[in-house]
Scaffold this motif. Structure first.
Motif, PDB file in Angstrom:
ATOM      1  N   ASP A  41       0.679  -1.198  -0.001  1.00  0.00           N
ATOM      2  CA  ASP A  41      -0.184   0.014   0.076  1.00  0.00           C
ATOM      3  C   ASP A  41       0.924   1.131   0.118  1.00  0.00           C
ATOM      4  O   ASP A  41       1.865   1.235   0.477  1.00  0.00           O
ATOM      5  CB  ASP A  41      -0.862   0.309   1.150  1.00  0.00           C
ATOM      6  CG  ASP A  41      -2.038  -0.883   1.016  1.00  0.00           C
ATOM      7  OD1 ASP A  41      -2.290  -1.686   0.030  1.00  0.00           O
ATOM      8  OD2 ASP A  41      -2.719  -1.225   2.280  1.00  0.00           O
ATOM      9  N   PRO A  42       0.395   2.296  -0.521  1.00  0.00           N
ATOM     10  CA  PRO A  42       1.312   3.639  -0.564  1.00  0.00           C
ATOM     11  C   PRO A  42       1.367   4.131   0.765  1.00  0.00           C
ATOM     12  O   PRO A  42       0.659   4.009   1.634  1.00  0.00           O
ATOM     13  CB  PRO A  42       0.317   4.457  -1.412  1.00  0.00           C
ATOM     14  CG  PRO A  42      -1.075   4.036  -1.345  1.00  0.00           C
ATOM     15  CD  PRO A  42      -0.898   2.445  -1.270  1.00  0.00           C
ATOM     16  N   GLY A  43       2.384   4.994   1.027  1.00  0.00           N
ATOM     17  CA  GLY A  43       2.523   5.804   2.112  1.00  0.00           C
ATOM     18  C   GLY A  43       3.639   4.945   3.161  1.00  0.00           C
ATOM     19  O   GLY A  43       3.631   3.894   3.211  1.00  0.00           O
ATOM     20  N   ASP A  44       4.024   6.046   4.213  1.00  0.00           N
ATOM     21  CA  ASP A  44       4.698   5.233   5.204  1.00  0.00           C
ATOM     22  C   ASP A  44       3.900   4.923   6.369  1.00  0.00           C
ATOM     23  O   ASP A  44       3.218   5.813   6.811  1.00  0.00           O
ATOM     24  CB  ASP A  44       5.905   6.580   5.726  1.00  0.00           C
ATOM     25  CG  ASP A  44       6.396   6.164   7.111  1.00  0.00           C
ATOM     26  OD1 ASP A  44       7.417   5.287   6.685  1.00  0.00           O
ATOM     27  OD2 ASP A  44       6.255   6.865   8.117  1.00  0.00           O
ATOM     28  N   PRO A  45       4.028   3.722   6.825  1.00  0.00           N
ATOM     29  CA  PRO A  45       3.122   3.384   7.999  1.00  0.00           C
ATOM     30  C   PRO A  45       3.017   3.926   9.105  1.00  0.00           C
ATOM     31  O   PRO A  45       2.124   4.361   9.775  1.00  0.00           O
ATOM     32  CB  PRO A  45       3.413   1.720   8.285  1.00  0.00           C
ATOM     33  CG  PRO A  45       4.547   1.604   7.488  1.00  0.00           C
ATOM     34  CD  PRO A  45       4.681   2.546   6.516  1.00  0.00           C
ATOM     35  N   ALA A  46       4.320   4.357   9.601  1.00  0.00           N
ATOM     36  CA  ALA A  46       4.351   5.370  11.023  1.00  0.00           C
ATOM     37  C   ALA A  46       3.703   6.600  10.830  1.00  0.00           C
ATOM     38  O   ALA A  46       2.956   7.139  11.753  1.00  0.00           O
ATOM     39  CB  ALA A  46       5.799   5.387  11.124  1.00  0.00           C
ATOM     40  N   THR A  47       3.992   7.344   9.580  1.00  0.00           N
ATOM     41  CA  THR A  47       3.388   8.531   9.609  1.00  0.00           C
ATOM     42  C   THR A  47       1.770   8.467   9.500  1.00  0.00           C
ATOM     43  O   THR A  47       0.943   9.337   9.828  1.00  0.00           O
ATOM     44  CB  THR A  47       3.905   9.116   8.235  1.00  0.00           C
ATOM     45  OG1 THR A  47       5.069   9.426   8.185  1.00  0.00           O
ATOM     46  CG2 THR A  47       3.260  10.582   7.925  1.00  0.00           C
ATOM     47  N   LEU A  48       1.371   7.371   8.681  1.00  0.00           N
ATOM     48  CA  LEU A  48      -0.032   7.106   8.390  1.00  0.00           C
ATOM     49  C   LEU A  48      -0.734   6.986   9.864  1.00  0.00           C
ATOM     50  O   LEU A  48      -1.932   7.548   9.933  1.00  0.00           O
ATOM     51  CB  LEU A  48      -0.454   6.232   7.386  1.00  0.00           C
ATOM     52  CG  LEU A  48       0.205   6.123   6.003  1.00  0.00           C
ATOM     53  CD1 LEU A  48      -0.099   5.394   5.165  1.00  0.00           C
ATOM     54  CD2 LEU A  48      -0.755   7.621   5.494  1.00  0.00           C
ATOM     55  N   ILE A  49      -0.399   6.216  10.601  1.00  0.00           N
ATOM     56  CA  ILE A  49      -0.701   5.945  12.106  1.00  0.00           C
ATOM     57  C   ILE A  49      -0.874   7.242  12.678  1.00  0.00           C
ATOM     58  O   ILE A  49      -2.042   7.469  13.359  1.00  0.00           O
ATOM     59  CB  ILE A  49       0.254   4.946  12.576  1.00  0.00           C
ATOM     60  CG1 ILE A  49       0.173   3.544  12.066  1.00  0.00           C
ATOM     61  CG2 ILE A  49      -0.048   4.900  14.059  1.00  0.00           C
ATOM     62  CD1 ILE A  49       1.353   2.523  12.433  1.00  0.00           C
ATOM     63  N   GLU A  50       0.260   7.906  12.789  1.00  0.00           N
ATOM     64  CA  GLU A  50       0.241   8.968  13.338  1.00  0.00           C
ATOM     65  C   GLU A  50      -0.760   9.971  13.092  1.00  0.00           C
ATOM     66  O   GLU A  50      -1.691  10.626  13.802  1.00  0.00           O
ATOM     67  CB  GLU A  50       1.554   9.811  13.582  1.00  0.00           C
ATOM     68  CG  GLU A  50       1.661  11.029  14.414  1.00  0.00           C
ATOM     69  CD  GLU A  50       3.056  11.631  14.726  1.00  0.00           C
ATOM     70  OE1 GLU A  50       3.133  12.834  14.328  1.00  0.00           O
ATOM     71  OE2 GLU A  50       3.834  10.821  15.147  1.00  0.00           O
ATOM     72  N   GLN A  51      -0.898  10.295  11.704  1.00  0.00           N
ATOM     73  CA  GLN A  51      -1.893  11.191  11.366  1.00  0.00           C
ATOM     74  C   GLN A  51      -3.428  10.697  11.428  1.00  0.00           C
ATOM     75  O   GLN A  51      -4.269  11.575  11.844  1.00  0.00           O
ATOM     76  CB  GLN A  51      -1.734  11.145   9.596  1.00  0.00           C
ATOM     77  CG  GLN A  51      -0.472  11.948   9.130  1.00  0.00           C
ATOM     78  CD  GLN A  51      -0.249  12.037   7.799  1.00  0.00           C
ATOM     79  OE1 GLN A  51      -0.531  11.258   7.086  1.00  0.00           O
ATOM     80  NE2 GLN A  51       0.862  12.650   7.221  1.00  0.00           N
ATOM     81  N   PHE A  52      -3.704   9.371  11.311  1.00  0.00           N
ATOM     82  CA  PHE A  52      -4.906   8.993  11.557  1.00  0.00           C
ATOM     83  C   PHE A  52      -5.408   9.146  13.008  1.00  0.00           C
ATOM     84  O   PHE A  52      -6.629   9.495  13.164  1.00  0.00           O
ATOM     85  CB  PHE A  52      -5.129   7.346  11.268  1.00  0.00           C
ATOM     86  CG  PHE A  52      -6.437   6.726  11.562  1.00  0.00           C
ATOM     87  CD1 PHE A  52      -7.312   6.966  10.559  1.00  0.00           C
ATOM     88  CD2 PHE A  52      -6.497   6.051  12.611  1.00  0.00           C
ATOM     89  CE1 PHE A  52      -8.535   6.159  10.813  1.00  0.00           C
ATOM     90  CE2 PHE A  52      -7.645   5.113  12.740  1.00  0.00           C
ATOM     91  CZ  PHE A  52      -8.673   5.442  11.698  1.00  0.00           C
ATOM     92  N   LEU A  53      -4.456   8.759  14.004  1.00  0.00           N
ATOM     93  CA  LEU A  53      -4.842   9.071  15.288  1.00  0.00           C
ATOM     94  C   LEU A  53      -4.926  10.671  15.628  1.00  0.00           C
ATOM     95  O   LEU A  53      -5.818  10.853  16.618  1.00  0.00           O
ATOM     96  CB  LEU A  53      -3.922   8.435  16.217  1.00  0.00           C
ATOM     97  CG  LEU A  53      -3.795   7.047  16.301  1.00  0.00           C
ATOM     98  CD1 LEU A  53      -2.515   6.328  16.984  1.00  0.00           C
ATOM     99  CD2 LEU A  53      -4.915   6.315  16.870  1.00  0.00           C
ATOM    100  N   SER A  54      -4.399  11.246  15.045  1.00  0.00           N
ATOM    101  CA  SER A  54      -4.333  12.743  15.372  1.00  0.00           C
ATOM    102  C   SER A  54      -5.726  13.441  14.873  1.00  0.00           C
ATOM    103  O   SER A  54      -6.040  14.324  15.339  1.00  0.00           O
ATOM    104  CB  SER A  54      -3.386  13.465  14.589  1.00  0.00           C
ATOM    105  OG  SER A  54      -1.928  13.185  15.194  1.00  0.00           O
ATOM    106  N   THR A  55      -6.327  12.925  13.592  1.00  0.00           N
ATOM    107  CA  THR A  55      -7.490  13.102  13.185  1.00  0.00           C
ATOM    108  C   THR A  55      -8.670  12.958  14.184  1.00  0.00           C
ATOM    109  O   THR A  55      -9.764  13.443  14.022  1.00  0.00           O
ATOM    110  CB  THR A  55      -7.902  12.796  11.831  1.00  0.00           C
ATOM    111  OG1 THR A  55      -8.022  11.065  11.830  1.00  0.00           O
ATOM    112  CG2 THR A  55      -6.816  12.992  10.631  1.00  0.00           C
ATOM    113  N   HIS A  56      -8.408  11.943  15.016  1.00  0.00           N
ATOM    114  CA  HIS A  56      -9.274  11.588  16.106  1.00  0.00           C
ATOM    115  C   HIS A  56      -8.966  12.194  17.552  1.00  0.00           C
ATOM    116  O   HIS A  56      -9.736  11.716  18.541  1.00  0.00           O
ATOM    117  CB  HIS A  56      -9.517  10.021  16.267  1.00  0.00           C
ATOM    118  CG  HIS A  56     -10.024   9.477  15.159  1.00  0.00           C
ATOM    119  ND1 HIS A  56     -11.428   9.490  14.949  1.00  0.00           N
ATOM    120  CD2 HIS A  56      -9.620   8.750  14.027  1.00  0.00           C
ATOM    121  CE1 HIS A  56     -11.855   8.809  13.773  1.00  0.00           C
ATOM    122  NE2 HIS A  56     -10.670   8.364  12.995  1.00  0.00           N
ATOM    123  N   ASP A  57      -8.355  13.232  17.430  1.00  0.00           N
ATOM    124  CA  ASP A  57      -7.839  14.190  18.618  1.00  0.00           C
ATOM    125  C   ASP A  57      -7.052  13.204  19.582  1.00  0.00           C
ATOM    126  O   ASP A  57      -7.553  13.525  20.891  1.00  0.00           O
ATOM    127  CB  ASP A  57      -9.169  14.503  19.007  1.00  0.00           C
ATOM    128  CG  ASP A  57      -8.989  15.929  20.061  1.00  0.00           C
ATOM    129  OD1 ASP A  57      -7.977  16.406  19.912  1.00  0.00           O
ATOM    130  OD2 ASP A  57      -9.668  16.129  21.025  1.00  0.00           O
TER     131      ASP A  57
END
Length: 396
Positions: A41-57
């Motif tokens: 899948d595209p993207g860096d997994p660590a960055t995607l994890i942090e971004q996803f959790l950040s969107t949920h405050d």
């Protein structure tokens, strides 16, 4: 997955038993959202994890300021987080190894939970219609021993100091695997006992090992290395073993270096060295290493520093990962990765040793051990069997 649909918002009611989730919330957790990522899948997994959790405050961009654990309201309680060993290898630009035999299990899963009405705890449902066939290993005992010999040869060349070699076995099944996988959480010493599931896959964990925890403003890791039968003689032998102690201290040094990459200068310390703990019918040696997180440390950089765990890779880590990719005939799937909880004021990820998974119509278990120049191939094969035996017994 035969007889088992997706576990999510619509699949009610199913009890949440996420490893390291707050015990006070276990009876009221409801899934709000999830993110899954697979190799390719595209993207860096660590960055995607942090971004996803950040969107949920969820406060994951500065772990030195982890948020107020008492904060609930309409916000999320926290999130379950799973990162496979293969995804961890990708984070450090190492080869991810052979394809996973549990192809249905994602390499990253993040499930955000909120609170709903409390439901009364009840015994997990029995495995109605459950059937499990014979285990089929991915390699023979002779092939496992040959991999140990190959690792010893690499150590003799100076390529590595030690490396963890892991085997795998699969068995066909019919029925709902979740109640059976949930049994693993009751094994003695299962600090990270619990389950995680999605559409077509499920993981059951009985791990005793902390990959990384944030507690009282300190990052903590508790590497385990060194195993003997849980008898008085086994304990004395483990304490007296020069080979096991040397192997253990190498991993402690590796973990110190991993934490130092994301810690305040001079804050890394060894709080407990070579303490003997019990898991099921085995003694294991465990140490505790801690550090203060650097200001502004985000979850993505922490995952890059600690994944994959040093006790299931080896030293030096990058060289060990290259040898693992060459030695092991199948991937590590759900095993040797990270699984736990991320929330306001709470970060606790276990290392997915003593872990099983289900996908499609097969169950999977993995087990192995650290190899040094002093390793005996037959003893290493026997040790891996001993580690897998309690899981196999409960999955009958």
């Amino acid at each position: 997955m035969m007889g088992h649909g997706p576990v999510g918002v619509e699949a009610l009611p199913r009890r949440v038993s996420v490893p390291a989730a707050p015990g006070s919330c276990a009876d009221s957790l409801l899934e709000r959202d999830r993110f899954e990522w697979r190799l390719g899948d595209p993207g860096d997994p660590a960055t995607l994890i942090e971004q996803f959790l950040s969107t949920h405050d969820l406060p994951v961009t500065d772990l030195a300021r982890p948020g107020d654990p008492r904060r609930h309201g309409d916000g999320p309680c926290g999130a379950a987080l799973f990162v496979s060993a293969a995804a961890g290898a990708v984070l450090v630009d190492a080869p991810p190894g052979a394809p996973s035999p549990a192809a249905g299990v994602p390499d990253v899963a993040v499930i955000v939970y909120g609170h709903g009405p409390r439901h009364h705890p009840s015994a997990p449902p029995g495995p109605d219609g459950w059937w499990r066939g014979p285990w089929q290993p991915s390699w023979t005992a002779q092939q496992h021993a040959a991999a140990v010999d190959a690792a010893r040869t690499a150590i003799a060349r100076g390529d590595i100091y030690q490396v963890n070699v892991v085997g795998h076995a699969a068995a066909p099944y019919r029925g709902d695997p979740l109640p059976v996988l949930a049994r693993l959480g009751g094994l003695p010493g299962a600090r990270y006992g619990g389950t995680l599931a999605g559409a077509g896959w499920a993981i059951g964990c009985a791990s005793p090992e902390t990959l990384v925890e944030l507690v009282d403003g300190r990052l903590v890791t508790r590497p385990i290395k060194g195993t003997r039968p849980a008898t008085p003689a086994g304990r004395a032998e483990l304490l007296a073993s020069t080979k096991e102690r040397a192997e253990h201290i190498m991993i402690v040094d590796l973990e110190r270096n991993d934490l130092a990459r994301v810690a305040r200068t001079g804050s890394v310390r060894v709080d407990d060295l070579y303490a003997v703990r019990r898991w099921c019918d085995l003694w294991q040696a465990e140490s505790t290493v801690s550090a203060s997180p650097a200001d502004g440390l985000g979850l993505a950089d922490l995952l890059r520093a600690v994944c994959p765990g040093g006790s299931v890779t080896g030293a030096p880590k990058l060289s060990a990962l290259r040898h693992i990719a060459a030695l092991e005939p199948v991937g590590r799937g759900a095993a040797m990765g990270a699984l736990g909880w991320v929330g306001p004021g709470r970060l606790d990820l276990g290392l997915t040793i003593r872990t099983a998974a289900a996908d499609g119509d097969r169950l999977h278990v993995w087990a192995g051990g650290g190899i040094t120049w002093g390793s005996d191939p037959a003893a290493e094969v026997a040790e891996a069997r001993a580690k897998a035996a309690p899981l196999r017994t409960l999955l009958r």
